[in-house]
Design a protein around this motif. Structure first.
Motif, short mmCIF file in Angstrom:
data_model
loop_
_atom_site.label_atom_id
_atom_site.label_comp_id
_atom_site.label_asym_id
_atom_site.label_seq_id
_atom_site.Cartn_x
_atom_site.Cartn_y
_atom_site.Cartn_z
N MET A 204 0.82 -1.21 0.00
CA MET A 204 0.00 0.00 0.00
C MET A 204 0.85 1.26 0.00
O MET A 204 0.48 2.28 -0.56
CB MET A 204 -0.97 -0.04 1.19
CG MET A 204 -1.98 -1.16 1.07
SD MET A 204 -2.97 -1.45 2.56
CE MET A 204 -4.21 -0.17 2.40
N GLN A 205 2.02 1.18 0.61
CA GLN A 205 2.95 2.30 0.57
C GLN A 205 3.41 2.58 -0.86
O GLN A 205 3.75 3.71 -1.20
CB GLN A 205 4.15 2.02 1.47
CG GLN A 205 3.85 2.13 2.96
CD GLN A 205 4.99 1.63 3.83
OE1 GLN A 205 6.04 1.21 3.33
NE2 GLN A 205 4.78 1.65 5.14
N GLN A 206 3.39 1.53 -1.68
CA GLN A 206 3.77 1.68 -3.09
C GLN A 206 2.58 2.06 -3.97
O GLN A 206 2.72 2.20 -5.18
CB GLN A 206 4.41 0.37 -3.60
CG GLN A 206 5.70 0.00 -2.89
CD GLN A 206 6.29 -1.30 -3.41
OE1 GLN A 206 6.43 -1.51 -4.62
NE2 GLN A 206 6.62 -2.20 -2.50
N GLY A 207 1.41 2.20 -3.35
CA GLY A 207 0.24 2.67 -4.09
C GLY A 207 -0.56 1.60 -4.79
O GLY A 207 -1.40 1.92 -5.64
N TYR A 208 -0.36 0.35 -4.43
CA TYR A 208 -1.11 -0.73 -5.06
C TYR A 208 -2.52 -0.85 -4.48
O TYR A 208 -2.71 -0.64 -3.28
CB TYR A 208 -0.40 -2.08 -4.86
CG TYR A 208 0.81 -2.28 -5.73
CD1 TYR A 208 0.67 -2.66 -7.06
CD2 TYR A 208 2.09 -2.12 -5.22
CE1 TYR A 208 1.79 -2.87 -7.87
CE2 TYR A 208 3.22 -2.33 -6.01
CZ TYR A 208 3.05 -2.70 -7.33
OH TYR A 208 4.15 -2.90 -8.12
N SER A 209 -3.47 -1.20 -5.33
CA SER A 209 -4.78 -1.62 -4.84
C SER A 209 -4.63 -3.02 -4.25
O SER A 209 -3.74 -3.78 -4.66
CB SER A 209 -5.81 -1.64 -5.97
OG SER A 209 -6.19 -0.34 -6.33
N ILE A 210 -5.48 -3.36 -3.30
CA ILE A 210 -5.36 -4.62 -2.58
C ILE A 210 -6.63 -5.44 -2.77
O ILE A 210 -7.74 -4.92 -2.69
CB ILE A 210 -5.13 -4.37 -1.07
CG1 ILE A 210 -3.89 -3.51 -0.84
CG2 ILE A 210 -5.00 -5.69 -0.32
CD1 ILE A 210 -2.59 -4.15 -1.23
N LEU A 211 -6.45 -6.74 -3.00
CA LEU A 211 -7.56 -7.68 -3.10
C LEU A 211 -7.59 -8.52 -1.83
O LEU A 211 -6.62 -9.21 -1.51
CB LEU A 211 -7.40 -8.59 -4.32
CG LEU A 211 -8.42 -9.71 -4.50
CD1 LEU A 211 -9.83 -9.15 -4.69
CD2 LEU A 211 -8.04 -10.60 -5.69
N VAL A 212 -8.70 -8.43 -1.08
CA VAL A 212 -8.81 -9.10 0.22
C VAL A 212 -10.05 -9.98 0.27
O VAL A 212 -11.15 -9.55 -0.09
CB VAL A 212 -8.88 -8.06 1.36
CG1 VAL A 212 -9.01 -8.77 2.71
CG2 VAL A 212 -7.66 -7.17 1.36
N PHE A 213 -9.85 -11.19 0.75
CA PHE A 213 -10.96 -12.08 1.09
C PHE A 213 -10.88 -12.29 2.60
O PHE A 213 -10.12 -13.14 3.07
CB PHE A 213 -10.84 -13.43 0.36
CG PHE A 213 -10.92 -13.33 -1.14
CD1 PHE A 213 -12.14 -13.21 -1.77
CD2 PHE A 213 -9.76 -13.36 -1.90
CE1 PHE A 213 -12.23 -13.13 -3.17
CE2 PHE A 213 -9.83 -13.27 -3.29
CZ PHE A 213 -11.06 -13.16 -3.92
N PRO A 214 -11.63 -11.51 3.38
CA PRO A 214 -11.51 -11.61 4.84
C PRO A 214 -11.78 -13.01 5.40
O PRO A 214 -11.31 -13.33 6.49
CB PRO A 214 -12.57 -10.61 5.33
CG PRO A 214 -12.69 -9.62 4.22
CD PRO A 214 -12.55 -10.44 2.97
N GLY A 215 -12.53 -13.82 4.64
CA GLY A 215 -12.80 -15.19 5.10
C GLY A 215 -11.59 -16.08 5.03
O GLY A 215 -11.53 -17.12 5.70
N GLY A 216 -10.60 -15.69 4.21
CA GLY A 216 -9.34 -16.43 4.14
C GLY A 216 -9.50 -17.91 3.85
O GLY A 216 -10.39 -18.34 3.13
N GLY A 217 -8.60 -18.69 4.46
CA GLY A 217 -8.58 -20.13 4.22
C GLY A 217 -9.84 -20.84 4.66
O GLY A 217 -10.26 -21.82 4.05
N ARG A 218 -10.47 -20.35 5.72
CA ARG A 218 -11.70 -21.01 6.20
C ARG A 218 -12.83 -20.88 5.19
O ARG A 218 -13.62 -21.81 5.01
CB ARG A 218 -12.11 -20.40 7.56
CG ARG A 218 -13.42 -20.94 8.10
CD ARG A 218 -13.39 -22.44 8.33
NE ARG A 218 -14.67 -22.92 8.80
CZ ARG A 218 -15.68 -23.28 8.00
NH1 ARG A 218 -15.53 -23.20 6.68
NH2 ARG A 218 -16.81 -23.70 8.52
#
Length: 256
Positions: free
Chosen positions: A105-119
């Motif tokens: 994020m410091q480099q300015g990238y957008s982030i893809l997050v799946f809060p449910g993760g492995g579960r």
């Protein structure tokens, strides 16, 4: 010395990895008007079972269609498999720890997050399209720290390609298995039974259409307290659930 994180986006590899899914499931995309390449955001949505059908398509669509070099926060296990980890890194994924996310994020990238993760990846019977986020709020705090909007999205189709014949629920009820999990090293490795994959009846996934929709961005500017944080998370989940139900209804009515 300031730490840096090398992130790679191989356009050909990204397209290649998603090519089979795009051919087989013929995905349709909605909500492109809510995608804003000029401002990085944190893309948050539901994860499909096994996690291999939705991520490549989303990353490919954002990167090759909208020129967004999104960085996916992936489970630690991906980076312990010799050949696989190289491919995962090639599509812009990083180990999903907060320190690495901050560097991206410091480099300015957008982030893809799946809060449910492995579960959420190892869904069990009856858990189709469920957001198994537990009490995770860290991703919202991270977005707030860097001033990122939350960009919700939904993925439809991936949770319906397999019929399950086995899941961890029965296994977790067995005393002998609970005994195994009581051994610290084994319990930690299996995450207390959470990452035991479900087994499908059909090896080949059903060929059904996939749908992806990007929802309007949500600002985190009004989060000033823990109560605000909880309320925002509930609102975010509610938006995703409502859109999942809406798209499924339109699909079942033949309107998509």
């Amino acid at each position: 010395m300031k730490k840096t994180l090398k992130i790679t986006h191989n356009a050909k590899l990204i397209r290649l990895v998603s090519s089979l899914q795009r051919f087989y499931f013929e995905p349709k995309f909605f909500g492109s008007e809510n995608i804003h390449p000029e401002k990085p955001a944190m893309y948050v949505g539901n994860h499909s079972i096994y996690g291999v059908f939705d991520s490549p398509i989303i990353i490919d669509y954002l990167f090759n269609e909208h020129k967004i070099a999104v960085v996916s926060l992936a489970d630690h296990v991906h980076f312990h498999i010799p050949i696989w980890k190289k491919m995962v890194k090639g599509i812009g994924a990083i180990d999903g720890v907060q320190a690495y996310a901050k560097l991206a994020m410091q480099q300015g990238y957008s982030i893809l997050v799946f809060p449910g993760g492995g579960r959420e990846v190892v869904k069990r019977k009856g858990e189709e399209y469920q957001l198994i986020w537990k009490e995770r709020y860290g991703f919202i705090k991270l977005a707030q720290e860097f001033g990122y909007d939350i960009a919700p999205f939904v993925a439809i189709g991936g949770d319906e390609v397999f019929d399950l014949i086995f899941d961890a629920n029965g296994l977790l009820k067995q005393k002998w298995f609970q005994k195994l999990l009581s051994y610290p090293r084994l319990g930690k490795f299996l995450r207390h039974g959470e990452i035991i994959p479900s087994i499908p009846k059909n090896i080949i996934p059903k060929r059904i259409p996939f749908y992806f929709k990007f929802l309007p961005r949500m600002s985190i500017e009004n989060i000033h307290s823990v109560e605000d944080l909880y309320q925002f998370r509930d609102q975010l989940q509610g938006e995703i659930y409502r859109e999942i139900d809406h798209i499924k209804q339109l699909r079942d009515q033949g309107q998509l």
